[in-house]
Design a protein around this motif. Structure first.
Motif, mmCIF file in Angstrom:
data_model
loop_
_atom_site.group_PDB
_atom_site.id
_atom_site.type_symbol
_atom_site.label_atom_id
_atom_site.label_comp_id
_atom_site.label_asym_id
_atom_site.label_seq_id
_atom_site.Cartn_x
_atom_site.Cartn_y
_atom_site.Cartn_z
ATOM 1 N N MET A 57 -10.464 5.184 0.287
ATOM 2 C CA MET A 57 -11.515 5.010 -0.718
ATOM 3 C C MET A 57 -12.190 6.323 -1.093
ATOM 4 O O MET A 57 -12.910 6.392 -2.094
ATOM 5 N N LEU A 58 -11.947 7.376 -0.310
ATOM 6 C CA LEU A 58 -12.507 8.687 -0.635
ATOM 7 C C LEU A 58 -11.661 9.450 -1.648
ATOM 8 O O LEU A 58 -12.127 10.447 -2.224
ATOM 9 N N LEU A 59 -10.428 9.019 -1.881
ATOM 10 C CA LEU A 59 -9.496 9.778 -2.712
ATOM 11 C C LEU A 59 -10.006 10.077 -4.123
ATOM 12 O O LEU A 59 -9.844 11.210 -4.609
ATOM 13 N N PRO A 60 -10.635 9.115 -4.825
ATOM 14 C CA PRO A 60 -11.103 9.432 -6.179
ATOM 15 C C PRO A 60 -12.224 10.475 -6.227
ATOM 16 O O PRO A 60 -12.521 11.009 -7.306
ATOM 17 N N TYR A 61 -12.840 10.770 -5.084
ATOM 18 C CA TYR A 61 -14.020 11.633 -5.084
ATOM 19 C C TYR A 61 -13.737 13.041 -4.569
ATOM 20 O O TYR A 61 -14.660 13.825 -4.367
ATOM 21 N N MET A 97 1.657 -4.050 -9.474
ATOM 22 C CA MET A 97 0.790 -2.900 -9.706
ATOM 23 C C MET A 97 1.082 -2.242 -11.051
ATOM 24 O O MET A 97 0.179 -1.717 -11.704
ATOM 25 N N GLY A 98 2.355 -2.288 -11.479
ATOM 26 C CA GLY A 98 2.689 -1.761 -12.797
ATOM 27 C C GLY A 98 1.992 -2.539 -13.902
ATOM 28 O O GLY A 98 1.494 -1.959 -14.880
ATOM 29 N N SER A 99 1.935 -3.862 -13.758
ATOM 30 C CA SER A 99 1.228 -4.696 -14.739
ATOM 31 C C SER A 99 -0.269 -4.403 -14.731
ATOM 32 O O SER A 99 -0.913 -4.346 -15.780
ATOM 33 N N ALA A 108 -7.481 1.531 -11.262
ATOM 34 C CA ALA A 108 -7.648 0.198 -10.688
ATOM 35 C C ALA A 108 -6.600 -0.080 -9.623
ATOM 36 O O ALA A 108 -6.864 -0.754 -8.617
ATOM 37 N N VAL A 109 -5.390 0.455 -9.838
ATOM 38 C CA VAL A 109 -4.323 0.272 -8.855
ATOM 39 C C VAL A 109 -4.722 0.882 -7.520
ATOM 40 O O VAL A 109 -4.543 0.271 -6.465
ATOM 41 N N PHE A 110 -5.293 2.089 -7.552
ATOM 42 C CA PHE A 110 -5.650 2.753 -6.295
ATOM 43 C C PHE A 110 -6.829 2.083 -5.598
ATOM 44 O O PHE A 110 -6.951 2.154 -4.373
ATOM 45 N N THR A 111 -7.680 1.426 -6.344
ATOM 46 C CA THR A 111 -8.743 0.646 -5.711
ATOM 47 C C THR A 111 -8.155 -0.502 -4.905
ATOM 48 O O THR A 111 -8.565 -0.769 -3.766
ATOM 49 N N ILE A 112 -7.161 -1.181 -5.482
ATOM 50 C CA ILE A 112 -6.491 -2.281 -4.778
ATOM 51 C C ILE A 112 -5.744 -1.756 -3.553
ATOM 52 O O ILE A 112 -5.825 -2.326 -2.463
ATOM 53 N N LEU A 113 -5.029 -0.651 -3.738
ATOM 54 C CA LEU A 113 -4.234 -0.094 -2.646
ATOM 55 C C LEU A 113 -5.094 0.277 -1.435
ATOM 56 O O LEU A 113 -4.666 0.128 -0.285
ATOM 57 N N SER A 114 -6.307 0.749 -1.684
ATOM 58 C CA SER A 114 -7.174 1.176 -0.581
ATOM 59 C C SER A 114 -7.652 0.008 0.269
ATOM 60 O O SER A 114 -8.005 0.194 1.448
ATOM 61 N N LEU A 115 -7.663 -1.207 -0.283
ATOM 62 C CA LEU A 115 -8.154 -2.375 0.447
ATOM 63 C C LEU A 115 -7.057 -3.113 1.215
ATOM 64 O O LEU A 115 -7.351 -3.912 2.109
ATOM 65 N N CYS A 147 0.827 -1.205 0.000
ATOM 66 C CA CYS A 147 0.000 0.000 0.000
ATOM 67 C C CYS A 147 0.863 1.258 0.000
ATOM 68 O O CYS A 147 0.688 2.154 -0.827
ATOM 69 N N GLN A 148 1.810 1.320 0.912
ATOM 70 C CA GLN A 148 2.644 2.508 1.065
ATOM 71 C C GLN A 148 3.416 2.824 -0.210
ATOM 72 O O GLN A 148 3.356 3.935 -0.743
ATOM 73 N N LEU A 149 4.164 1.844 -0.717
ATOM 74 C CA LEU A 149 4.992 2.097 -1.891
ATOM 75 C C LEU A 149 4.135 2.293 -3.137
ATOM 76 O O LEU A 149 4.487 3.083 -4.027
ATOM 77 N N GLY A 150 3.006 1.578 -3.200
ATOM 78 C CA GLY A 150 2.129 1.744 -4.354
ATOM 79 C C GLY A 150 1.654 3.174 -4.508
ATOM 80 O O GLY A 150 1.609 3.726 -5.614
ATOM 81 N N VAL A 151 1.312 3.802 -3.388
ATOM 82 C CA VAL A 151 0.882 5.201 -3.431
ATOM 83 C C VAL A 151 2.028 6.092 -3.901
ATOM 84 O O VAL A 151 1.858 6.955 -4.770
#
Length: 400
Positions: free
Chosen positions: A296-300, A358-360, A369-376, A233-237
């Protein structure tokens, strides 16, 4: 609790933190992580443009940096548990900074990966000895001392993206060569502690036979899984936020990265202090439970509220950073350097592997889609952490 354990705990009761040592370890941690976990992910955008790389190839740079550090940290930890080599504390910082500096003149992608690997190995050599030193200087305030040490690294990670425009705005990637003087200056900073470390390590070795606790291998494996999820999560962000905020300038998106990781540094410090009061497990589970609904609020949101969300997200995700190091040392009381290598190295290496995955995902489904995964991921980590052994049960005091 056995009589020998109780005696050992009475000997170490109310031992204060040796602050000069802790702050030196923290400052060196700042320099090391400034260039490794701080600058490397932030440089991906520039490496990608300079060498015309795909998302997957760009993520491979992070993988090489993090996997070399991850694999080597437990190895260095096992070796130095048997025979401490405190000089690795100084040599590791120098190599991590100098290795990244050389990427500024890398003639090809292959050479770039080679220099990145040198930097990663330097970081791998540095962390076990530095974390052991912080442990020995902590007295009976393990969470607080480890928080000071770890916040140095997290602050370095936060400031890393801000150094990029300063170094490269006029010089391009060759501006990274200016890191070489910093590598040289790191030697006197770290060398001043080597005599004290040698003395403390020898004293700790003499007390090691008094430790009656056993290593909890199953608990350590479970904790590694929690660390891996948090690290993804941390590095993905950090890696994908500039791409997610592609409508902003590089400087603006890297500033948002600073907000995220800077809040994490604050969370690391406060989380370490709180953990001494409420317990390691409660702090870990609670902080990660907060992270998912916020993320999960980030996209909004946009503008000011994006900054607010990233502040809370970063704080909650990294509030358990120093906590997991102390937790691992409790689970592996007979192998402190190995415990430090695993708790930091597992996260570092897993973060690199996760970035490639996440790059793939980004190449196929897009960055959203990456950020949806990261939030969970923090939610999954919290659920797994809930089943860790109870850290509030009395355990032997590890002295090495």
């Amino acid at each position: 609790m056995s009589h020998s354990t109780a005696s050992l705990q009475s000997i170490t009761k109310n031992v204060p933190i040796y602050r000069r040592a802790i702050y030196t370890f923290s400052a060196s941690h700042f320099l090391n992580d400034l260039v490794t976990t701080g600058m490397v992910p932030a440089l991906i955008v520039l490496y990608k443009e300079a060498l015309h790389l795909s998302f997957t190839e760009s993520s491979l740079i992070v993988l090489i940096s993090y996997i070399t550090s991850s694999i080597s940290q437990p190895f260095f930890g096992m070796v130095t548990d048997r025979k401490p080599r405190v000089w690795l504390f100084s040599a590791g910082v120098f190599a991590s900074i100098a290795g990244l500096a050389m990427t500024g003149i890398a003639p090809s992608f292959g050479w770039l990966l080679f220099f990145i690997a040198i930097s990663g190995l330097g970081s791998g050599a540095f962390h076990p000895e530095a974390s052991r030193g912080a442990h020995l200087a902590s007295g009976t305030h393990k969470g607080h001392a480890q928080a000071i040490f770890q916040v140095g690294g997290n602050a370095g990670q936060a400031f890393g993206p801000l150094v990029i425009p300063l170094l490269l705005v006029h010089t391009g990637l060759k501006g990274l060569l200016w890191l070489i003087p910093l590598a040289i200056l790191s030697i006197p900073l770290t060398a001043q502690m080597l005599g004290w470390m040698n003395k403390q390590v020898k004293a700790a070795a003499a007390k090691k036979k008094e430790i009656t606790g056993k290593n909890n291998i199953a608990g350590a494996i479970q904790l590694i899984a929690v660390i891996i999820l948090r690290s993804w999560c941390q590095l993905g962000v950090v890696v994908f936020l500039p791409f997610y905020m592609s409508h902003l300038s590089i400087a603006a998106s890297e500033t948002l990265n600073f907000v995220f990781v800077g809040a994490g540094a604050l969370g690391t410090f406060i989380g370490g202090i709180w953990s001494d009061r409420i317990g390691l497990k409660r702090l870990m589970v609670g902080s990660m439970l907060v992270a998912t609904p916020v993320a999960m609020l980030l996209p909004y949101v946009n503008g000011f509220w994006t900054v607010v969300i990233l502040l809370i997200f970063g704080f909650s995700v990294l509030a358990s950073f120093s906590v997991t190091v102390v937790y691992m040392q409790k689970l592996l009381p007979k192998n402190i350097a190995l415990a430090s290598g695993l708790s930091i190295g597992a996260g570092v290496g897993a973060g690199g592997i996760g970035s490639v995955f996440m790059g793939s995902v980004a190449d196929i489904f897009g960055v959203t889609a990456v950020f949806t995964i990261l939030s969970l991921l923090p939610l999954a980590g919290a659920l797994l952490a809930f089943f860790l052994p109870n850290d509030r049960v009395s355990t032997p005091t590890a002295s090495s």
